[in-house]
Design an enzyme around this catalytic site. Structure first.
Site, short mmCIF file in Angstrom:
data_model
loop_
_atom_site.label_atom_id
_atom_site.label_comp_id
_atom_site.label_asym_id
_atom_site.label_seq_id
_atom_site.Cartn_x
_atom_site.Cartn_y
_atom_site.Cartn_z
N LYS A 244 17.14 4.52 -0.98
CA LYS A 244 18.35 4.19 -1.74
C LYS A 244 18.70 5.27 -2.78
O LYS A 244 19.87 5.49 -3.08
CB LYS A 244 18.19 2.83 -2.42
CG LYS A 244 18.23 1.67 -1.41
CD LYS A 244 18.17 0.32 -2.11
CE LYS A 244 17.99 -0.79 -1.10
NZ LYS A 244 17.95 -2.13 -1.71
N LYS B 220 16.49 -7.85 9.38
CA LYS B 220 17.35 -8.90 9.93
C LYS B 220 18.82 -8.46 9.94
O LYS B 220 19.69 -9.20 10.40
CB LYS B 220 17.23 -10.18 9.07
CG LYS B 220 15.87 -10.84 9.14
CD LYS B 220 15.91 -12.17 8.40
CE LYS B 220 14.54 -12.78 8.21
NZ LYS B 220 13.83 -13.03 9.45
N ARG C 73 5.20 -4.49 -15.09
CA ARG C 73 3.80 -4.05 -15.20
C ARG C 73 3.74 -2.71 -15.92
O ARG C 73 3.00 -2.54 -16.88
CB ARG C 73 3.22 -3.95 -13.78
CG ARG C 73 1.78 -3.54 -13.70
CD ARG C 73 1.31 -3.61 -12.26
NE ARG C 73 2.04 -2.71 -11.37
CZ ARG C 73 1.82 -2.60 -10.07
NH1 ARG C 73 0.90 -3.35 -9.50
NH2 ARG C 73 2.50 -1.76 -9.33
N GLY D 171 11.93 -2.01 -10.38
CA GLY D 171 12.09 -1.08 -9.26
C GLY D 171 13.53 -1.03 -8.78
O GLY D 171 14.46 -1.44 -9.49
N1 LIG Z 1 16.69 -10.30 -0.80
C1 LIG Z 1 17.17 -9.07 -0.79
O1 LIG Z 1 18.27 -8.81 -0.30
C2 LIG Z 1 16.35 -7.96 -1.40
C3 LIG Z 1 16.94 -6.71 -1.65
C4 LIG Z 1 16.15 -5.72 -2.22
C5 LIG Z 1 14.81 -5.98 -2.52
N2 LIG Z 1 14.27 -7.20 -2.26
C6 LIG Z 1 12.85 -7.51 -2.60
O2 LIG Z 1 12.64 -7.17 -3.96
C7 LIG Z 1 11.28 -6.76 -4.16
C8 LIG Z 1 11.23 -5.44 -4.92
O3 LIG Z 1 11.80 -4.41 -4.13
P1 LIG Z 1 12.07 -2.94 -4.74
O4 LIG Z 1 12.86 -2.21 -3.74
O5 LIG Z 1 12.58 -3.03 -6.12
O6 LIG Z 1 10.59 -2.34 -4.81
P2 LIG Z 1 10.08 -1.13 -5.70
O7 LIG Z 1 11.20 -0.22 -6.08
O8 LIG Z 1 8.90 -0.58 -4.99
O9 LIG Z 1 9.58 -1.82 -7.08
C9 LIG Z 1 8.49 -2.66 -7.06
C10 LIG Z 1 8.38 -3.39 -8.40
O10 LIG Z 1 7.34 -4.37 -8.25
C11 LIG Z 1 6.34 -4.16 -9.26
N3 LIG Z 1 5.05 -4.54 -8.68
C12 LIG Z 1 4.54 -4.16 -7.48
N4 LIG Z 1 3.35 -4.76 -7.28
C13 LIG Z 1 3.12 -5.54 -8.37
C14 LIG Z 1 2.04 -6.40 -8.75
N5 LIG Z 1 0.99 -6.57 -7.98
N6 LIG Z 1 2.13 -7.04 -9.93
C15 LIG Z 1 3.22 -6.88 -10.73
N7 LIG Z 1 4.26 -6.07 -10.43
C16 LIG Z 1 4.20 -5.40 -9.27
C17 LIG Z 1 6.46 -2.70 -9.62
O11 LIG Z 1 5.90 -2.51 -10.89
P3 LIG Z 1 5.51 -1.02 -11.42
O12 LIG Z 1 6.78 -0.41 -11.89
O13 LIG Z 1 4.56 -1.26 -12.50
O14 LIG Z 1 4.91 -0.30 -10.24
C18 LIG Z 1 7.99 -2.53 -9.57
O15 LIG Z 1 8.59 -3.02 -10.74
C19 LIG Z 1 10.64 -6.72 -2.77
O16 LIG Z 1 9.90 -7.89 -2.57
C20 LIG Z 1 11.84 -6.66 -1.84
O17 LIG Z 1 11.54 -7.25 -0.59
C21 LIG Z 1 15.02 -8.20 -1.71
#
Ligand SMILES: NC(=O)c1ccc[n+]([C@@H]2O[C@H](COP(=O)([O-])OP(=O)(O)OC[C@H]3O[C@@H](n4cnc5c(N)ncnc54)[C@H](OP(=O)(O)O)[C@@H]3O)[C@@H](O)[C@H]2O)c1
Length: 279
Positions: free
Chosen positions: A77, A27, A163, A140
């Site tokens: 990133k 977006k 997790r 993450g």
């Molecule tokens: N609104 C915004 O501006 C914004 C900005 C950035 C991100 N986000 C959102 O934030 C979320 C995380 O993004 P990220 O970039 O941090 O992703 P990431 O680096 O891939 O990290 C994913 C995290 O989610 C955990 N996870 C994944 N599947 C899971 C499950 N089934 N049960 C429990 N934990 C689970 C992982 O745990 P493990 O370490 O155990 O794998 C890890 O801690 C996403 O939904 C993204 O859309 C939003």
């Protein structure tokens, strides 16, 4: 997908983009076009798909064509962090960059995710963080990015639960000098928390991390960094557990974009209308 706000016909249009893989559903072009129109800035903002192994080459090509700045999203990133010549405090702490600026011969890196989250909570939703007990789910990139600005608001304490437990404990250790912060697994969560922030990607699968039914304090707030047209799984969980408010991360997205816009253009756009239109 993009729009240009015109000032004079002879003025050069500055080029910006969001780079990621995948990128089609971003977006950001809409948001930045709205900011440019509102602040009468002559810029063009597009979405750029980079090959998974070709981030640096894509950035350099954009820069050589005169590009002024990039927003960086999943999965680049950390690569952006290593590419930058200079970093702001949030990016240094996060070891992740979501905003690149090309200034003369330098690449400047910033991380605006945390400022976006804090502004959405404090300014858009009037939720104060100072003195609060905050639980963050996940460890993450998104969680890494928000910890420094979040701790700067002086919460009572922060617990990170993940997790993969070691990632949470390691992350908490990295930020220990900035406040009272601990890491653990979902089963280690005990105290009721005033604010629970879901920064896991579990909502993408429609799953809520396995947290106890009692971890949300009375009048507590739930916040999912993920956003969607319908309530996310965690927003639904919050409502089911009688949260005072159960919010998604669309406001965080708009606020982090506004902060990137300020970094690039030196002007802070107003976000309320943009957020309203996106909803
Ligand atoms: N609104 C915004 O501006 C914004 C900005 C950035 C991100 N986000 C959102 O934030 C979320 C995380 O993004 P990220 O970039 O941090 O992703 P990431 O680096 O891939 O990290 C994913 C995290 O989610 C955990 N996870 C994944 N599947 C899971 C499950 N089934 N049960 C429990 N934990 C689970 C992982 O745990 P493990 O370490 O155990 O794998 C890890 O801690 C996403 O939904 C993204 O859309 C939003």
């Amino acid at each position: 997908m993009t729009r240009i706000a015109s000032q004079t016909s002879t003025e050069q249009t500055d080029q910006y983009a969001v780079i990621g893989n995948p990128i089609t559903h971003s977006k950001s072009p809409l948001i930045h076009a709205a900011f440019a129109e509102q602040t009468v800035q002559n810029l063009h903002y597009s979405a750029m798909l980079a090959p998974r192994e070709g981030f640096v080459e894509s950035v350099q090509a954009f820069r050589q064509q005169g590009g002024k700045g990039l927003n960086v999203t999943v999965p680049f990133k950390t690569e952006a962090f290593h590419l930058a010549d200079e970093l702001n405090e949030a990016a240094t702490r996060a070891e992740a960059v979501n905003t690149l600026s090309f200034v003369e011969d330098k690449i400047l890196g910033a991380n605006t995710d945390g400022i976006g989250l804090v502004r959405d909570l404090q300014e858009n939703h009037q939720i104060q963080l100072r003195g609060k007990r905050i639980l963050i789910l996940g460890s993450g990139g998104a969680v890494q990015g928000v910890l420094q600005p979040l701790l700067a608001t002086e919460p009572q304490f922060v617990m990170i639960a993940n997790r993969t437990v070691e990632k949470a404990t390691h992350l908490a250790q990295r930020f220990q000098d900035l406040g009272d912060i601990h890491g653990g697994g979902f089963s280690d969560i005990q105290t009721p928390f005033d604010i629970i922030i879901n920064g896991t990607a579990a909502s993408l699968e429609g799953i809520v991390p396995p947290v106890s039914d009692h971890c949300l304090a009375e009048q507590g707030i739930c916040y999912d960094m993920m956003y969607a047209k319908q309530d996310t799984a965690f927003v639904t969980w919050g409502k089911q557990h009688h949260a005072h408010a159960s919010l998604d991360g669309l406001g965080m997205l708009v606020e982090q974009a506004a902060e990137s816009f300020r970094v690039w253009r030196g002007i802070m756009p107003k976000t309320s209308n943009v957020l309203h239109d996106l909803r």
